[in-house]
Design an enzyme around this catalytic site. Structure first.
Site, PDB file in Angstrom:
ATOM      1  N   LYS A 241       0.858  -1.186   0.000  1.00 54.69           N
ATOM      2  CA  LYS A 241       0.000   0.000   0.000  1.00 54.69           C
ATOM      3  C   LYS A 241       0.893   1.233   0.000  1.00 54.69           C
ATOM      4  CE  LYS A 241      -3.583   2.461   2.519  1.00 54.69           C
ATOM      5  NZ  LYS A 241      -4.631   2.405   3.538  1.00 54.69           N
TER       6      LYS A 241
ATOM      7  N   LYS B  28      -2.193  -1.484  -3.842  1.00 51.18           N
ATOM      8  CA  LYS B  28      -3.068  -0.313  -3.750  1.00 51.18           C
ATOM      9  C   LYS B  28      -2.232   0.955  -3.814  1.00 51.18           C
ATOM     10  CE  LYS B  28      -6.129   1.883  -0.477  1.00 51.18           C
ATOM     11  NZ  LYS B  28      -6.492   1.976   0.897  1.00 51.18           N
TER      12      LYS B  28
HETATM   13  C1  PBG Z   1      -7.200   3.735   5.526  1.00 55.21           C
HETATM   14  C2  PBG Z   1      -7.669   3.411   4.165  1.00 55.21           C
HETATM   15  C3  PBG Z   1      -7.528   4.266   3.064  1.00 55.21           C
HETATM   16  C4  PBG Z   1      -8.149   3.636   1.986  1.00 55.21           C
HETATM   17  C5  PBG Z   1      -8.628   2.402   2.434  1.00 55.21           C
HETATM   18  N1  PBG Z   1      -8.313   2.276   3.784  1.00 55.21           N
HETATM   19  C6  PBG Z   1      -6.969   5.634   2.979  1.00 55.21           C
HETATM   20  C7  PBG Z   1      -5.696   5.939   3.628  1.00 55.21           C
HETATM   21  O1  PBG Z   1      -4.814   5.087   3.786  1.00 55.21           O
HETATM   22  O2  PBG Z   1      -5.540   7.096   4.007  1.00 55.21           O
HETATM   23  C8  PBG Z   1      -8.250   4.246   0.622  1.00 55.21           C
HETATM   24  C9  PBG Z   1      -9.296   3.713  -0.283  1.00 55.21           C
HETATM   25  C10 PBG Z   1      -9.599   4.605  -1.432  1.00 55.21           C
HETATM   26  O3  PBG Z   1      -8.966   5.666  -1.665  1.00 55.21           O
HETATM   27  O4  PBG Z   1     -10.549   4.259  -2.162  1.00 55.21           O
HETATM   28  N2  PBG Z   1      -6.846   2.738   6.376  1.00 55.21           N
END
Ligand code: PBG
Length: 336
Positions: A205, A259
Site C-alpha cells: 500500500k 493499492k
Molecule cells: C485507511 C484506508 C484508506 C483507503 C482504504 N483504507 C486511505 C488511507 O490510507 O488514508 C483508501 C481507499 C480509497 O482511496 O478508495 N486505512
C-alpha cells in the site's frame, strides 16, 4: 526476442488482423476475462437512519445508514457480486487519540456486519482493520511522541480484528501498513477460535494522493495531521513491495493486495509472477473519481472505459479488484 522464434511467421503470410475480424474469433482468442466473480464493492457506512448521503468527491457513491443498508447491498447480491468491503464513517464525537471506538462491539461496522450476515448469509464481508476512521488525528495507529507506534498499534489492531470477527466479518483487511500486523492478527484470531477467518493483506500500500476522495468520504481528511509516509510505501519503490508481500505471506496472509491500482500495474505483475498467490488490486477513490468525472462530462464513454480499466487488472495478474464501479461493471458483464 527469444520469445518470438522466426517460426511465428511474418507478413504477409501472417496477418494478426485475421483473428480480430469477427466477434467469435475475438472471443476465442481472448487471453483474459473479467466476470462478476472478480468484483469486490467498497461500501461506506453512516450512523443514523434513513440516510443515503452523496459523497461530493465521489459522484455516484453514497454513505448509507443501517436502515438503508440491506436495500443498498441487495443490488450487489442480485448482480452476483461475491463480496463487499465495509468502511464506517465515524462521528467526530466518537473519535479519540487512541481510536478506542474501533474496539466497541457495537460500533457501526460491527452492527452492519451482524445485520448483513443475517440478511445475506452467503455474501462475503470484508472488514477494514486500521485506526484512521476512529482516531482524532486521522492516523492508522496510535501516536507516541508524534510518531505512529508500531508495536503498540499491533495490539489494538489484533483486538479490533477479533471484535469484527465476532460480529460476523469473514475476511479482515488490514490497511494500516504496520510491520508484523498479519502475524499479530493471525495469532489473535486463532486464539479466539477464528481459524477460518481470512486475511486479505493490503501488502503493498503506497502513500498515495489518490486516496483523497476516500478520506473525504470518511471525514478522515479533515482529521489527518501530516501524511502517512512513515508507514505507507514510497511510490518510487518496487522491490520493497515484494519484501512486503513475502513477509505477509510468511505471517499467514491468505490473499494480498496492491493499492492504488492503475498507477501500480507493474507492481501487480511482479507480485503475481513472483509469488503466484491470490492477488487483488484496489482501484481507489481517486481513480474512480477521475474516470467518473470524465464520464459525467461526456469526455469518456462509460461503456468502454469501466470494463477496459478493470480488464487491465486481470491482464496484470489480478484475481480480483476492489472497485467502486462494481455494480456498473457487473451489470455490463452479460456473461458473468
Ligand atoms: C485507511 C484506508 C484508506 C483507503 C482504504 N483504507 C486511505 C488511507 O490510507 O488514508 C483508501 C481507499 C480509497 O482511496 O478508495 N486505512
Amino acid at each position: 526476442m527469444n520469445h518470438f522464434p522466426s517460426s511465428m511467421g511474418s507478413f504477409p503470410a501472417t496477418r494478426l488482423r485475421r483473428n480480430r475480424a469477427d466477434d467469435w474469433t475475438r472471443r476465442l482468442v481472448a487471453e483474459n476475462s473479467l466476470s462478476r466473480d472478480d468484483l469486490i464493492w467498497p461500501v461506506f457506512l453512516k450512523e443514523g437512519s434513513g440516510t443515503r448521503e452523496a459523497i461530493s468527491a465521489m459522484p455516484g457513491q453514497v454513505r448509507v445508514s443501517l436502515t438503508e443498508l440491506p436495500d443498498h447491498v441487495g443490488r450487489a447480491v442480485e448482480l452476483g457480486i461475491p463480496a463487499i468491503a465495509l468502511f464506517p464513517a465515524t462521528p467526530v464525537q466518537r473519535k479519540d487519540s487512541e481510536g478506542t471506538h474501533a474496539l466497541d462491539p457495537d460500533n457501526l461496522i460491527c452492527r452492519a456486519a451482524r445485520l448483513l450476515k443475517a440478511t445475506f448469509p452467503k455474501l462475503g464481508l470484508i472488514g477494514d482493520v486500521a485506526l484512521d476512521p476512529y482516531t482524532d488525528h486521522g492516523h492508522d495507529g496510535v501516536l507516541r511522541q508524534g510518531r505512529v507506534a508500531n508495536d503498540e498499534t499491533l495490539q489494538v489492531l489484533a483486538a479490533q480484528a477479533v471484535v469484527q470477527a465476532q460480529a460476523g466479518i469473514d475476511t479482515l483487511a488490514p490497511s494500516d501498513m504496520m510491520d508484523g500486523r498479519i502475524g499479530a492478527l493471525r495469532s489473535a484470531l486463532d486464539l479466539a477460535g477464528f481459524n477460518d477467518v481470512r486475511l486479505i493483506s493490503y501488502a503493498a500500500k503506497y502513500a498515495s494522493g489518490f486516496y483523497g476522495p476516500f478520506r473525504d468520504a470518511l471525514g478522515s481528511a479533515a482529521a489527518l495531521k501530516g501524511d502517512k509516509r512513515t508507514y505507507q510505501m514510497d511510490p518510487a519503490n518496487s522491490d520493497e513491495a515484494l519484501r512486503e508481500v513475502a513477509l505477509d505471506l510468511q505471517e499467514g496472509a491468505d490473499m494480498v493486495m496492491v493499492k492504488p491500482g492503475m498507477p501500480y500495474l507493474d507492481i501487480i505483475q511482479r507480485v503475481k509472477a513472483t509469488f503466484a498467490v491470490p492477488t487483488f488490486a484496489y482501484q481507489v477513490s481517486g481513480e474512480y473519481s477521475m474516470l467518473k468525472a470524465a464520464i459525467d462530462h461526456g469526455w469518456l464513454d462509460p461503456d468502454t472505459v469501466i470494463l477496459e480499466a478493470l480488464m487491465a487488472f486481470k491482464r496484470a495478474g489480478c484475481n480480483g479488484i476492489l472497485t467502486y464501479f462494481a455494480l456498473e461493471a457487473a451489470a455490463r458483464l452479460k456473461h458473468g
